[in-house]
Design an enzyme around this catalytic site. Structure first.
Site, PDB file in Angstrom:
ATOM      1  NE  ARG A 123      -3.756  -0.092   0.273  1.00  0.00           N
ATOM      2  CZ  ARG A 123      -4.583   0.175  -0.739  1.00  0.00           C
ATOM      3  NH1 ARG A 123      -4.558  -0.581  -1.813  1.00  0.00           N
ATOM      4  NH2 ARG A 123      -5.391   1.194  -0.684  1.00  0.00           N
ATOM      5  CG  HIS A 154      11.957  -0.525  -4.864  1.00  0.00           C
ATOM      6  ND1 HIS A 154      10.611  -0.650  -5.162  1.00  0.00           N
ATOM      7  CD2 HIS A 154      12.572  -0.236  -6.039  1.00  0.00           C
ATOM      8  CE1 HIS A 154      10.435  -0.448  -6.463  1.00  0.00           C
ATOM      9  NE2 HIS A 154      11.609  -0.206  -7.017  1.00  0.00           N
ATOM     10  CB  THR A 171      10.980  10.312   2.173  1.00  0.00           C
ATOM     11  OG1 THR A 171      11.063   9.851   0.817  1.00  0.00           O
ATOM     12  CG2 THR A 171      12.333  10.216   2.847  1.00  0.00           C
TER      13      THR A 171
END
Ligand code: GRF
Length: 197
Positions: free
Chosen positions: A92, A110, A142
């Site tokens: 999400r 990631h 961030t």
């Protein structure tokens, strides 16, 4: 000792690698919660088997009210006494409203060599581009998606004939090494970057 909440959406293979690593002696982090936006996430049962508290917060219950979902998620995480958050296959997008209070205390992994290939389908995009290598990145979260300060990266070669699936599997193996190694340092207050191999 830093209390670590881990957020997942699926199988949680990165979450398991983090749990196993925090069980090793001398680690400054300890898991206090594994939470998922999907009540069916199989990672929840795998965390519970290891004695870690779990929570499921179905984002679909909140419809389009993302702030309400995030406020409830924040409450659950703080109720478990978390000092920091690790996103691990959490699918999400989190708004600044959630991210800002955790600034400097929230990590994500990631599957690309950021800043290349932010967002989805990173493996297919790297193959499409004809890149010689690919990999994964652990970064501080961030409000900008996949954009915060990089804490570590691991590289893998892209091999002739690779499909997104074969490449993803090779990257995932490195994710399971990189994320625990970065968290071990981060929990001890060490933000020096780590590059593998
Ligand atoms: C992995 O590719 C990870 O890079 C991405 O989510 C995928 C699944 O992770 N963030 P996991 O097996 O649920 O940890």
């Amino acid at each position: 000792m830093k209390r670590v909440a881990i957020l997942i959406s699926g199988g949680g293979s990165n979450m398991l690698a983090l749990l196993d690593s925090m069980a090793e002696p001398g680690h400054c982090g300890m898991p206090c919660l594994v939470a998922s936006n999907d009540p069916q996430a199989s990672g929840l049962a795998r965390a519970a088997e290891r004695g870690v508290a779990t929570a499921a917060l179905d984002h679909r219950r909140f419809g389009k009210d993302r702030p309400a979902f995030e406020a409830e998620l924040h409450r659950i995480i703080t109720d478990h006494g978390a000092d920091m958050i690790c996103l691990a296959g959490f699918m999400r997008v989190l708004t600044a409203g959630f991210v800002t209070p955790w600034s400097g205390r929230m990590l994500n992994i990631h599957p690309s060599l950021l800043p290349k290939y932010r967002g989805l389908h990173s493996h297919a995009r790297a193959i499409e581009a004809g890149d010689a290598e690919h990999g994964c990145t652990v970064h501080e979260v961030t409000p900008e998606l996949d954009d915060g300060p990089i804490l570590g990266q691991a590289r893998v070669p892209i091999i002739e004939g690779d499909t997104p699936e074969t490449l993803a599997a090779r990257v995932l193996t490195m994710e399971h090494r990189l994320y625990p190694a970065v968290l071990r340092r981060f929990a001890a207050g060490d933000r020096t970057q780590l590059f593998l191999p």
